[in-house]
Write a protein that holds these residues in place. Structure first.
Motif, PDB file in Angstrom:
ATOM      1  N   TRP A  34       0.864  -1.176   0.000  1.00  0.00           N
ATOM      2  CA  TRP A  34       0.000   0.000   0.000  1.00  0.00           C
ATOM      3  C   TRP A  34       0.902   1.228   0.000  1.00  0.00           C
ATOM      4  O   TRP A  34       1.500   1.573   1.022  1.00  0.00           O
ATOM      5  N   TRP A  35       1.010   1.850  -1.145  1.00  0.00           N
ATOM      6  CA  TRP A  35       1.861   3.024  -1.296  1.00  0.00           C
ATOM      7  C   TRP A  35       0.972   4.255  -1.165  1.00  0.00           C
ATOM      8  O   TRP A  35       0.134   4.535  -2.031  1.00  0.00           O
ATOM      9  N   ILE A  36       1.149   4.975  -0.046  1.00  0.00           N
ATOM     10  CA  ILE A  36       0.319   6.160   0.210  1.00  0.00           C
ATOM     11  C   ILE A  36       1.147   7.362  -0.200  1.00  0.00           C
ATOM     12  O   ILE A  36       1.927   7.919   0.580  1.00  0.00           O
TER      13      ILE A  36
ATOM     14  N   GLU B 278       4.424   7.108   2.443  1.00  0.00           N
ATOM     15  CA  GLU B 278       4.526   5.926   3.308  1.00  0.00           C
ATOM     16  C   GLU B 278       4.241   4.663   2.499  1.00  0.00           C
ATOM     17  O   GLU B 278       3.261   4.620   1.754  1.00  0.00           O
ATOM     18  N   GLN B 279       5.045   3.655   2.687  1.00  0.00           N
ATOM     19  CA  GLN B 279       4.739   2.340   2.111  1.00  0.00           C
ATOM     20  C   GLN B 279       4.435   1.362   3.237  1.00  0.00           C
ATOM     21  O   GLN B 279       5.253   1.163   4.137  1.00  0.00           O
ATOM     22  N   TRP B 280       3.259   0.751   3.133  1.00  0.00           N
ATOM     23  CA  TRP B 280       2.836  -0.260   4.095  1.00  0.00           C
ATOM     24  C   TRP B 280       2.760  -1.605   3.397  1.00  0.00           C
ATOM     25  O   TRP B 280       1.990  -1.766   2.452  1.00  0.00           O
ATOM     26  N   ARG B 281       3.576  -2.550   3.843  1.00  0.00           N
ATOM     27  CA  ARG B 281       3.467  -3.920   3.333  1.00  0.00           C
ATOM     28  C   ARG B 281       2.904  -4.759   4.462  1.00  0.00           C
ATOM     29  O   ARG B 281       3.433  -4.729   5.582  1.00  0.00           O
ATOM     30  N   ILE B 282       1.849  -5.469   4.197  1.00  0.00           N
ATOM     31  CA  ILE B 282       1.209  -6.282   5.222  1.00  0.00           C
ATOM     32  C   ILE B 282       1.152  -7.714   4.716  1.00  0.00           C
ATOM     33  O   ILE B 282       0.620  -7.984   3.647  1.00  0.00           O
TER      34      ILE B 282
ATOM     35  N   PHE C 158       6.800  -1.110   7.425  1.00  0.00           N
ATOM     36  CA  PHE C 158       6.374   0.277   7.233  1.00  0.00           C
ATOM     37  C   PHE C 158       7.601   1.126   6.893  1.00  0.00           C
ATOM     38  O   PHE C 158       8.526   1.250   7.694  1.00  0.00           O
ATOM     39  N   VAL C 159       7.609   1.697   5.688  1.00  0.00           N
ATOM     40  CA  VAL C 159       8.733   2.522   5.247  1.00  0.00           C
ATOM     41  C   VAL C 159       8.265   3.969   5.097  1.00  0.00           C
ATOM     42  O   VAL C 159       7.276   4.242   4.432  1.00  0.00           O
ATOM     43  N   GLU C 160       9.010   4.879   5.714  1.00  0.00           N
ATOM     44  CA  GLU C 160       8.711   6.307   5.583  1.00  0.00           C
ATOM     45  C   GLU C 160       9.779   6.946   4.713  1.00  0.00           C
ATOM     46  O   GLU C 160      10.943   7.027   5.096  1.00  0.00           O
ATOM     47  N   LEU C 161       9.367   7.419   3.536  1.00  0.00           N
ATOM     48  CA  LEU C 161      10.338   7.998   2.596  1.00  0.00           C
ATOM     49  C   LEU C 161      10.593   9.481   2.835  1.00  0.00           C
ATOM     50  O   LEU C 161      11.545  10.023   2.281  1.00  0.00           O
ATOM     51  N   LYS C 162       9.736  10.146   3.637  1.00  0.00           N
ATOM     52  CA  LYS C 162       9.918  11.589   3.813  1.00  0.00           C
ATOM     53  C   LYS C 162      11.171  11.910   4.619  1.00  0.00           C
ATOM     54  O   LYS C 162      11.987  12.721   4.176  1.00  0.00           O
TER      55      LYS C 162
ATOM     56  N   VAL D 192       5.573  -8.487  -2.226  1.00  0.00           N
ATOM     57  CA  VAL D 192       5.304  -7.392  -3.163  1.00  0.00           C
ATOM     58  C   VAL D 192       5.759  -6.076  -2.564  1.00  0.00           C
ATOM     59  O   VAL D 192       5.586  -5.833  -1.380  1.00  0.00           O
ATOM     60  N   ARG D 193       6.407  -5.263  -3.388  1.00  0.00           N
ATOM     61  CA  ARG D 193       6.902  -3.962  -2.945  1.00  0.00           C
ATOM     62  C   ARG D 193       6.926  -2.997  -4.131  1.00  0.00           C
ATOM     63  O   ARG D 193       6.926  -3.422  -5.289  1.00  0.00           O
ATOM     64  N   THR D 194       7.013  -1.698  -3.798  1.00  0.00           N
ATOM     65  CA  THR D 194       7.072  -0.666  -4.824  1.00  0.00           C
ATOM     66  C   THR D 194       8.498  -0.543  -5.342  1.00  0.00           C
ATOM     67  O   THR D 194       9.443  -0.549  -4.555  1.00  0.00           O
ATOM     68  N   VAL D 195       8.654  -0.414  -6.654  1.00  0.00           N
ATOM     69  CA  VAL D 195       9.957  -0.074  -7.230  1.00  0.00           C
ATOM     70  C   VAL D 195       9.756   1.029  -8.275  1.00  0.00           C
ATOM     71  O   VAL D 195       8.638   1.269  -8.734  1.00  0.00           O
ATOM     72  N   VAL D 196      10.863   1.661  -8.629  1.00  0.00           N
ATOM     73  CA  VAL D 196      10.833   2.740  -9.618  1.00  0.00           C
ATOM     74  C   VAL D 196      11.187   2.178 -11.002  1.00  0.00           C
ATOM     75  O   VAL D 196      12.227   1.534 -11.159  1.00  0.00           O
TER      76      VAL D 196
ATOM     77  N   THR E  70      15.865  -1.147 -10.546  1.00  0.00           N
ATOM     78  CA  THR E  70      17.145  -1.396  -9.871  1.00  0.00           C
ATOM     79  C   THR E  70      16.874  -1.889  -8.457  1.00  0.00           C
ATOM     80  O   THR E  70      15.812  -1.619  -7.884  1.00  0.00           O
ATOM     81  N   THR E  71      17.835  -2.601  -7.914  1.00  0.00           N
ATOM     82  CA  THR E  71      17.698  -3.014  -6.521  1.00  0.00           C
ATOM     83  C   THR E  71      19.060  -3.280  -5.905  1.00  0.00           C
ATOM     84  O   THR E  71      20.099  -3.201  -6.580  1.00  0.00           O
ATOM     85  N   ASP E  72      19.043  -3.593  -4.612  1.00  0.00           N
ATOM     86  CA  ASP E  72      20.250  -3.907  -3.860  1.00  0.00           C
ATOM     87  C   ASP E  72      20.351  -5.434  -3.821  1.00  0.00           C
ATOM     88  O   ASP E  72      19.382  -6.098  -3.443  1.00  0.00           O
TER      89      ASP E  72
END
Ligand SMILES: Cc1cc2nc3c(=O)[nH]c(=O)nc-3n(C[C@H](O)[C@H](O)[C@H](O)COP(=O)(O)O)c2cc1C
Ligand SMILES: Cc1cc2nc3c(=O)[nH]c(=O)nc-3n(C[C@H](O)[C@H](O)[C@H](O)COP(=O)(O)O)c2cc1C
Lengths: 211, 211
Positions: free
Chosen positions: A76-78, A83-87, A184-188, B34-38, B55-57
């Motif tokens: 869930w990419w908000i 914020e990215q939430w993976r559940i 939970f990833v916070e990109l800000k 599942v995750r977000t990538v660019v 791209t990834t690590d």
């Protein structure tokens, strides 16, 4: 005691109600499958085991995938809050009672029959109508049509519409996700912040991890 | 001859360049991830076998998942055009030459070493720096720091930075997706339109299906 992460997620969603879709991943044999679905609601928000509810058509491949292998992960990419939430968790279907083979062990404490009916009556008329189209994913025969809109249960105008609503209601299922792990990833913030949560014996354990 | 569906996808992306992320699904044992990538670029756009590059690590779990099971599916929801693109195919990693075990059979006709280097030098300095953080997903020890920005290869200011860039470059991998099937849903038209594409003997076959 509620799941600590959920307050944070619902806070983002209440500020950004249009961020109401996520990617739902399932496995078909050894192949991953992923598609967008609409978040409908959370249940058990004040308990340690909250549930996510979306809806689907029992005739879609994802329904068979879940019946075969209930492991699921959502992403869930908000975007507005970055914020990215993976559940990660288990997925269960709540179909019409005629599809008894499909029902797994549903979480206790809910009236699932009523929850399914209430949700069917709450989604838009256009979404309701989508459940009486031909089998999703099959070849579209030229000239095939299906209703654009359907009323809630009991509000049909005539027998044709009654049959359509009943067909739609038979194909309509809740898709319930029982979370076991959250990433939970916070990109800000720079550096980014990443926090994982996992439930053990009814308690959520939180861990700061490298993003 | 190019893949017919690709022109339609690149048209949407060129109008909406900020729709440059998608959900990438893989399988870990029997669990979907599942995750977000660019999205970085397409390669072979004029051939029947175009490739998607992200791209990834190499140290992330998804890299091990792909090395174990190359089946992948992406879900790309392009909100401004109301288009959903699901692309099923094989995923391959293009890591630093020291990770030889990781390389599968890469599509011929490309200089992968150069492509990886060029991409590393093109991503932002902040993204480059992210590749020299501690192992992603491991516990974050309090006080751990890593650079916020790193220059391209060869543009380091001193030996410390040189070592950081070289470490980042070792961890950096291209993640290449070779499409085999495409499921394209258009939500704007009513009824919605859904088209699937599958490659057989180098030719893409198109089919109108029930949404
Ligand atoms: C924005 C958006 C929202 C969607 N919401 C749902 C949904 O809530 N439930 C659903 O079953 N499909 C939904 N779909 C359609 C799915 O993405 C997918 O095309 C369909 O369910 C068939 O999936 P399957 O073949 O993997 O079962 C949505 C698609 C889009 C683009
Ligand atoms: C908007 C956005 C873009 C991202 N782009 C990438 C990317 O291009 N490559 C990547 O490896 N991770 C990217 N990430 C981080 C991943 O979503 C994920 O957290 C990380 O790669 C670890 O995934 P894994 O544990 O499944 O390997 C991005 C995250 C967000 C929210």
């Amino acid at each position: 005691m509620s799941a600590g992460w959920l307050a944070r997620l619902t806070q983002a969603l209440s500020k950004h109600p249009s961020s109401n879709t996520y990617s739902l991943a399932t496995v078909e044999d050894k192949i991953p499958r992923v598609r967008t679905v609409v978040h409908r609601t959370f249940l058990g928000q004040d308990t340690p085991a909250p549930l996510l509810v979306t809806t689907t058509d029992v005739r879609t491949p994802k329904s068979a995938q879940i019946a075969d292998n209930w492991n699921t992960e959502i992403c869930w990419w908000i975007e507005p809050t970055q914020e990215q939430w993976r559940i990660t968790g288990n997925a269960l279907l709540v179909p019409h009672s005629k599809h008894t083979g499909r029902i797994g062990e549903l979480p206790p404490g809910y009236d699932w029959t009523e929850e399914r009916q209430r949700t069917f009556n709450t989604v838009s008329g256009r979404i309701r109508a989508s459940f009486c189209r031909p089998v999703p994913g099959t070849s579209l025969e030229p000239g095939t049509t299906w209703p654009e809109q359907l009323p809630p249960l009991g509000e049909w105008k005539n027998d044709v519409e009654r049959e359509q609503v009943e067909t739609a209601f038979e194909n309509f299922a809740l898709l319930v996700i029982c979370p076991l792990e959250v990433d939970f990833v916070e990109l800000k913030p720079i550096p980014n912040i990443r926090t994982t949560y996992a439930i053990h014996d009814g308690k959520w354990e939180e861990r700061a991890v490298v993003p």
